[in-house]
Write a protein that holds these residues in place. Structure first.
Motif, PDB file in Angstrom:
ATOM      1  N   SER A 139       0.842  -1.198   0.000  1.00 28.46           N
ATOM      2  CA  SER A 139       0.000   0.000   0.000  1.00 28.46           C
ATOM      3  C   SER A 139       0.878   1.248   0.000  1.00 28.46           C
ATOM      4  N   GLY A 140       2.006   1.187   0.681  1.00 34.06           N
ATOM      5  CA  GLY A 140       2.947   2.300   0.650  1.00 34.06           C
ATOM      6  C   GLY A 140       3.535   2.502  -0.739  1.00 34.06           C
ATOM      7  N   ILE A 141       3.810   1.412  -1.415  1.00 30.89           N
ATOM      8  CA  ILE A 141       4.348   1.495  -2.775  1.00 30.89           C
ATOM      9  C   ILE A 141       3.305   2.072  -3.721  1.00 30.89           C
ATOM     10  N   VAL A 142       2.061   1.651  -3.560  1.00 36.82           N
ATOM     11  CA  VAL A 142       0.986   2.180  -4.407  1.00 36.82           C
ATOM     12  C   VAL A 142       0.830   3.681  -4.178  1.00 36.82           C
ATOM     13  N   THR A 143       0.921   4.111  -2.931  1.00 35.26           N
ATOM     14  CA  THR A 143       0.835   5.543  -2.623  1.00 35.26           C
ATOM     15  C   THR A 143       1.964   6.305  -3.310  1.00 35.26           C
ATOM     16  N   LYS A 144       3.186   5.785  -3.204  1.00 35.81           N
ATOM     17  CA  LYS A 144       4.331   6.430  -3.861  1.00 35.81           C
ATOM     18  C   LYS A 144       4.176   6.413  -5.381  1.00 35.81           C
ATOM     19  N   ALA A 145       3.656   5.299  -5.919  1.00 31.83           N
ATOM     20  CA  ALA A 145       3.446   5.214  -7.372  1.00 31.83           C
ATOM     21  C   ALA A 145       2.414   6.234  -7.823  1.00 31.83           C
ATOM     22  N   ASN A 146       1.345   6.389  -7.066  1.00 33.85           N
ATOM     23  CA  ASN A 146       0.322   7.385  -7.414  1.00 33.85           C
ATOM     24  C   ASN A 146       0.891   8.799  -7.382  1.00 33.85           C
ATOM     25  N   GLU A 147       1.749   9.068  -6.398  1.00 37.32           N
ATOM     26  CA  GLU A 147       2.401  10.376  -6.340  1.00 37.32           C
ATOM     27  C   GLU A 147       3.296  10.588  -7.558  1.00 37.32           C
TER      28      GLU A 147
END
Length: 184
Positions: A139-147
């Motif tokens: 979920s942290g990676i997805v957040t960073k990817a979205n950013e």
């Protein structure tokens, strides 16, 4: 009756409305009614990101996967050992069953059944814990990817970036840019 002017004006409005509706339909539903080239000609810049690829190929995703596997290796090894032990005891029981008394046979069957239930329970708990931990990391990676996707969209003036589509022209795929951005 309508005048020619009224017919032409309403026809143009209807044409623009139809084009707008077709573009919206294409963007929302992936319809072939308006091609990407037509959308580009109208000034719309569209990009695509393959989320699965990001979660499989990016540096942070690979690091997270290795970290999680390391955390759960001991428990996985224990489950493998228990499975091997259960199989060997079941094979031994199958060999010994013809010569065992009825009470011994029932007792060993019960022991095997209890071991099997315990193994299934531990596997289920392991899988639940593994999935929960994996979801936390990813979920942290997805957040960073979205950013990163938002930054790329702003920097390169994208109007729309779609994630996970049925079919995509590789020309509009910006997944590699997102993976590179995550690697920095």
């Amino acid at each position: 009756m309508m005048s020619d002017f009224a017919l032409n004006t309403s026809g143009r409005r209807a044409g623009k409305l139809a084009t707008s509706l077709a573009l919206a339909g294409a963007l929302l539903f992936g319809s072939a009614a308006v091609t990407t080239a037509e959308a580009q000609a109208q000034g719309t810049k569209i990009g695509f990101v393959n989320t699965e690829r990001i979660l499989r190929e990016s540096g942070p995703a690979k690091a997270a996967q290795s970290k999680i596997e390391g955390e759960f290796k001991r428990r996985d090894d224990e489950l493998q050992r228990m499975g091997t032990q259960l199989r060997s005891q079941a094979e031994k029981f199958d060999k010994d069953a013809p010569v065992l008394s009825e009470s011994d046979r029932v007792k060993r069957q019960r022991e095997l059944s209890n071991l099997d239930m315990d193994l299934q329970r531990k596997r289920r708990e392991f899988q639940e814990d593994f999935n929960r931990r994996r979801n936390e990391e990813f979920s942290g990676i997805v957040t960073k990817a979205n950013e990163a996707i938002k930054r790329i969209a702003e920097q390169e003036n994208y109007d729309l970036i779609v994630q996970d589509a049925v079919t995509v022209n590789p020309r509009i795929d910006i997944t590699d840019k997102v993976i590179q951005a995550l690697g920095r």
